[in-house]
Design a protein around this motif. Structure first.
Motif, PDB file in Angstrom:
ATOM      1  N   LEU A  95       0.823  -1.211   0.000  1.00 13.05           N
ATOM      2  CA  LEU A  95       0.000   0.000   0.000  1.00 13.05           C
ATOM      3  C   LEU A  95       0.856   1.259   0.000  1.00 13.05           C
ATOM      4  CD1 LEU A  95      -2.926  -0.968   2.411  1.00 13.05           C
ATOM      5  CD2 LEU A  95      -2.752  -1.238  -0.071  1.00 13.05           C
ATOM      6  N   SER A  96       1.973   1.225   0.699  1.00 14.60           N
ATOM      7  CA  SER A  96       2.874   2.381   0.700  1.00 14.60           C
ATOM      8  C   SER A  96       3.463   2.614  -0.690  1.00 14.60           C
ATOM      9  CB  SER A  96       3.994   2.176   1.717  1.00 14.60           C
ATOM     10  OG  SER A  96       3.480   2.071   3.033  1.00 14.60           O
ATOM     11  N   ALA A  97       3.804   1.532  -1.384  1.00 11.38           N
ATOM     12  CA  ALA A  97       4.345   1.659  -2.736  1.00 11.38           C
ATOM     13  C   ALA A  97       3.297   2.234  -3.687  1.00 11.38           C
ATOM     14  CB  ALA A  97       4.829   0.297  -3.236  1.00 11.38           C
ATOM     15  N   ILE A  98       2.069   1.745  -3.597  1.00 11.66           N
ATOM     16  CA  ILE A  98       1.000   2.257  -4.455  1.00 11.66           C
ATOM     17  C   ILE A  98       0.788   3.743  -4.197  1.00 11.66           C
ATOM     18  CG2 ILE A  98      -1.475   2.130  -4.978  1.00 11.66           C
ATOM     19  CD1 ILE A  98      -1.336  -0.861  -4.262  1.00 11.66           C
ATOM     20  N   ALA A  99       0.745   4.122  -2.922  1.00  9.48           N
ATOM     21  CA  ALA A  99       0.483   5.517  -2.560  1.00  9.48           C
ATOM     22  C   ALA A  99       1.580   6.452  -3.039  1.00  9.48           C
ATOM     23  CB  ALA A  99       0.320   5.631  -1.048  1.00  9.48           C
ATOM     24  N   SER A 100       2.778   5.934  -3.273  1.00  5.58           N
ATOM     25  CA  SER A 100       3.908   6.785  -3.679  1.00  5.58           C
ATOM     26  C   SER A 100       3.910   7.092  -5.172  1.00  5.58           C
ATOM     27  CB  SER A 100       5.228   6.092  -3.313  1.00  5.58           C
ATOM     28  OG  SER A 100       5.488   4.980  -4.177  1.00  5.58           O
ATOM     29  N   GLU A 134       6.016  -3.669  -7.124  1.00  7.93           N
ATOM     30  CA  GLU A 134       6.665  -2.753  -8.059  1.00  7.93           C
ATOM     31  C   GLU A 134       5.700  -2.197  -9.099  1.00  7.93           C
ATOM     32  OE1 GLU A 134       8.112  -5.807  -7.227  1.00  7.93           O
ATOM     33  OE2 GLU A 134       9.312  -4.696  -5.772  1.00  7.93           O
ATOM     34  N   LEU A 135       4.585  -2.885  -9.366  1.00  9.45           N
ATOM     35  CA  LEU A 135       3.732  -2.508 -10.490  1.00  9.45           C
ATOM     36  C   LEU A 135       2.374  -1.915 -10.118  1.00  9.45           C
ATOM     37  CD1 LEU A 135       4.305  -5.435 -13.030  1.00  9.45           C
ATOM     38  CD2 LEU A 135       5.302  -3.150 -13.051  1.00  9.45           C
ATOM     39  N   ASP A 136       1.781  -2.327  -9.018  1.00 11.77           N
ATOM     40  CA  ASP A 136       0.442  -1.821  -8.693  1.00 11.77           C
ATOM     41  C   ASP A 136       0.468  -0.298  -8.577  1.00 11.77           C
ATOM     42  OD1 ASP A 136      -0.799  -4.245  -8.733  1.00 11.77           O
ATOM     43  OD2 ASP A 136      -1.377  -4.262  -6.622  1.00 11.77           O
ATOM     44  N   GLN A 137      -0.574   0.338  -9.126  1.00 13.76           N
ATOM     45  CA  GLN A 137      -0.602   1.802  -9.133  1.00 13.76           C
ATOM     46  C   GLN A 137      -2.017   2.289  -8.805  1.00 13.76           C
ATOM     47  OE1 GLN A 137      -2.161   3.778 -11.665  1.00 13.76           O
ATOM     48  NE2 GLN A 137      -2.896   2.105 -12.956  1.00 13.76           N
ATOM     49  N   PRO A 138      -2.138   3.519  -8.263  1.00 15.44           N
ATOM     50  CA  PRO A 138      -3.406   3.964  -7.674  1.00 15.44           C
ATOM     51  C   PRO A 138      -4.535   4.241  -8.652  1.00 15.44           C
ATOM     52  CG  PRO A 138      -1.771   5.724  -7.595  1.00 15.44           C
ATOM     53  CD  PRO A 138      -1.051   4.485  -8.033  1.00 15.44           C
ATOM     54  N   PHE A 159     -12.671   7.338  -8.250  1.00 14.39           N
ATOM     55  CA  PHE A 159     -12.418   6.158  -7.428  1.00 14.39           C
ATOM     56  C   PHE A 159     -10.992   6.158  -6.898  1.00 14.39           C
ATOM     57  CE2 PHE A 159     -15.908   3.893  -9.965  1.00 14.39           C
ATOM     58  CZ  PHE A 159     -16.842   4.084  -8.965  1.00 14.39           C
ATOM     59  N   SER A 160     -10.058   6.615  -7.711  1.00 18.25           N
ATOM     60  CA  SER A 160      -8.663   6.658  -7.269  1.00 18.25           C
ATOM     61  C   SER A 160      -8.501   7.584  -6.070  1.00 18.25           C
ATOM     62  CB  SER A 160      -7.770   7.122  -8.421  1.00 18.25           C
ATOM     63  OG  SER A 160      -6.425   7.213  -8.023  1.00 18.25           O
ATOM     64  N   GLN A 161      -9.213   8.703  -6.076  1.00 19.91           N
ATOM     65  CA  GLN A 161      -9.154   9.630  -4.945  1.00 19.91           C
ATOM     66  C   GLN A 161      -9.769   9.011  -3.696  1.00 19.91           C
ATOM     67  OE1 GLN A 161     -11.046  13.226  -6.312  1.00 19.91           O
ATOM     68  NE2 GLN A 161      -9.279  13.874  -7.508  1.00 19.91           N
ATOM     69  N   ARG A 162     -10.932   8.371  -3.867  1.00 16.34           N
ATOM     70  CA  ARG A 162     -11.554   7.696  -2.725  1.00 16.34           C
ATOM     71  C   ARG A 162     -10.639   6.620  -2.154  1.00 16.34           C
ATOM     72  NH1 ARG A 162     -17.433   5.627  -4.348  1.00 16.34           N
ATOM     73  NH2 ARG A 162     -17.197   4.586  -2.321  1.00 16.34           N
ATOM     74  N   ALA A 163     -10.062   5.836  -3.047  1.00 14.15           N
ATOM     75  CA  ALA A 163      -9.170   4.763  -2.602  1.00 14.15           C
ATOM     76  C   ALA A 163      -7.939   5.325  -1.908  1.00 14.15           C
ATOM     77  CB  ALA A 163      -8.760   3.899  -3.788  1.00 14.15           C
ATOM     78  N   GLY A 164      -7.450   6.473  -2.379  1.00 16.67           N
ATOM     79  CA  GLY A 164      -6.266   7.059  -1.768  1.00 16.67           C
ATOM     80  C   GLY A 164      -6.483   7.392  -0.297  1.00 16.67           C
ATOM     81  N   HIS A 165      -7.654   7.923   0.018  1.00 19.65           N
ATOM     82  CA  HIS A 165      -7.962   8.249   1.410  1.00 19.65           C
ATOM     83  C   HIS A 165      -8.042   6.973   2.261  1.00 19.65           C
ATOM     84  CE1 HIS A 165      -8.507  12.424   0.477  1.00 19.65           C
ATOM     85  NE2 HIS A 165      -9.523  12.206  -0.335  1.00 19.65           N
ATOM     86  N   LEU A 166      -8.690   5.947   1.719  1.00 17.74           N
ATOM     87  CA  LEU A 166      -8.825   4.692   2.470  1.00 17.74           C
ATOM     88  C   LEU A 166      -7.487   3.977   2.591  1.00 17.74           C
ATOM     89  CD1 LEU A 166     -12.193   3.386   0.972  1.00 17.74           C
ATOM     90  CD2 LEU A 166     -11.818   4.778   3.015  1.00 17.74           C
ATOM     91  N   ARG A 167      -6.711   4.029   1.524  1.00 11.13           N
ATOM     92  CA  ARG A 167      -5.397   3.375   1.544  1.00 11.13           C
ATOM     93  C   ARG A 167      -4.502   4.012   2.606  1.00 11.13           C
ATOM     94  NH1 ARG A 167      -4.457   4.058  -3.496  1.00 11.13           N
ATOM     95  NH2 ARG A 167      -5.387   2.091  -4.178  1.00 11.13           N
ATOM     96  N   ALA A 168      -4.566   5.333   2.722  1.00 13.35           N
ATOM     97  CA  ALA A 168      -3.760   6.020   3.733  1.00 13.35           C
ATOM     98  C   ALA A 168      -4.145   5.560   5.138  1.00 13.35           C
ATOM     99  CB  ALA A 168      -3.949   7.536   3.603  1.00 13.35           C
ATOM    100  N   GLN A 169      -5.430   5.350   5.364  1.00 17.13           N
ATOM    101  CA  GLN A 169      -5.860   4.875   6.676  1.00 17.13           C
ATOM    102  C   GLN A 169      -5.396   3.442   6.932  1.00 17.13           C
ATOM    103  OE1 GLN A 169     -10.053   6.023   7.767  1.00 17.13           O
ATOM    104  NE2 GLN A 169     -10.032   6.872   5.687  1.00 17.13           N
ATOM    105  N   LEU A 170      -5.423   2.610   5.887  1.00 15.87           N
ATOM    106  CA  LEU A 170      -4.950   1.233   6.046  1.00 15.87           C
ATOM    107  C   LEU A 170      -3.448   1.200   6.306  1.00 15.87           C
ATOM    108  CD1 LEU A 170      -7.004  -0.501   3.201  1.00 15.87           C
ATOM    109  CD2 LEU A 170      -7.359  -0.765   5.667  1.00 15.87           C
ATOM    110  N   ILE A 171      -2.719   2.098   5.667  1.00 20.10           N
ATOM    111  CA  ILE A 171      -1.282   2.203   5.931  1.00 20.10           C
ATOM    112  C   ILE A 171      -1.046   2.566   7.387  1.00 20.10           C
ATOM    113  CG2 ILE A 171       0.789   3.575   5.435  1.00 20.10           C
ATOM    114  CD1 ILE A 171      -0.210   3.752   2.509  1.00 20.10           C
TER     115      ILE A 171
END
Length: 211
Positions: A23-28, A102-106, A179-191
């Motif tokens: 998740l940290s890699a995706i968020a970066s 290395e490949l997953d992206q937001p 959806f990418s923006q929504r996921a970004g907020h949730l991903r940050a919380q999961l991190i």
């Protein structure tokens, strides 16, 4: 009620470290919006029998023509692994399970839907509201995933997002970015959940508390 972090990590530490790293890699990374959901089309390319019992909106030949007229750039292994044998070589990227970090992206719909999967794997460490938000995001994304697919989804009362047209592409990208923006907020919380588990000197005591 609070989570016993030590007991939780004794059972799931490896998974927590992987989820945190992924998740940290995706968020970066910047979001790529331009895949147009072609992964679903590649799953039925030159295939007479399909995974879902729905007719193809453009028929088999029309579906194959859409695949052949676009560049496919799928980065998500759990989508790519369902490509037909004829479609595999058409993908500009050849993702593997080992290259997922290395490949997953937001911008990827499947990477965003995976917030629900990771919340489930983190189980009692995830607050209920966050778990529900991740589920609702996955549900909403899956609807677009099918609307933009080659399947005729009209029997469910849902309009197609015709990604073979300029209008359909524009709609897909707009919803994908949302959806990418929504996921970004949730991903940050999961991190944050993972970080609190892995660094218990920080406010990990609140993990799993119920409101």
């Amino acid at each position: 009620m609070s989570l016993d972090v030590a007991a939780f990590l004794a059972d799931r530490a490896e998974s927590v470290r992987f989820i945190h790293r992924l998740l940290s890699a995706i968020a970066s990374r910047p979001a790529f919006a331009g895949c147009f959901g072609l992964h679903e089309w590649a799953m039925v390319y030159r295939q007479r029998e399909h995974r879902h019992p729905l007719p193809l909106r453009l028929g088999q030949e029309g579906t194959d023509a859409v695949v052949e007229s676009h560049q496919i750039r799928c980065t998500h292994f759990d989508a790519f692994r369902f490509f037909t044998s004829d479609a595999v070589s058409l993908n500009r990227i050849q993702p593997t399970r080992e290259s997922q970090v290395e490949l997953d992206q937001p911008g990827c719909l499947h990477a965003s839907m995976d917030c629900h999967k990771w919340a489930t794997k983190l189980g009692p460490a995830v607050p209920g509201k966050l778990a529900l938000d991740c589920f609702e995001l996955a549900r909403d994304i899956r609807l677009l995933d099918m609307q933009a697919s080659p399947y005729d989804f009209s029997s469910y009362g849902e309009p197609a997002v015709a990604i073979e047209t300029a209008e359909g592409k524009a709609e897909y990208i707009a919803r994908q970015r949302e959806f990418s923006q929504r996921a970004g907020h949730l991903r940050a919380q999961l991190i944050d959940v993972c970080a609190a588990l892995l660094h218990p000197a920080e406010p990990a005591a609140r993990l799993g508390e119920r409101p």
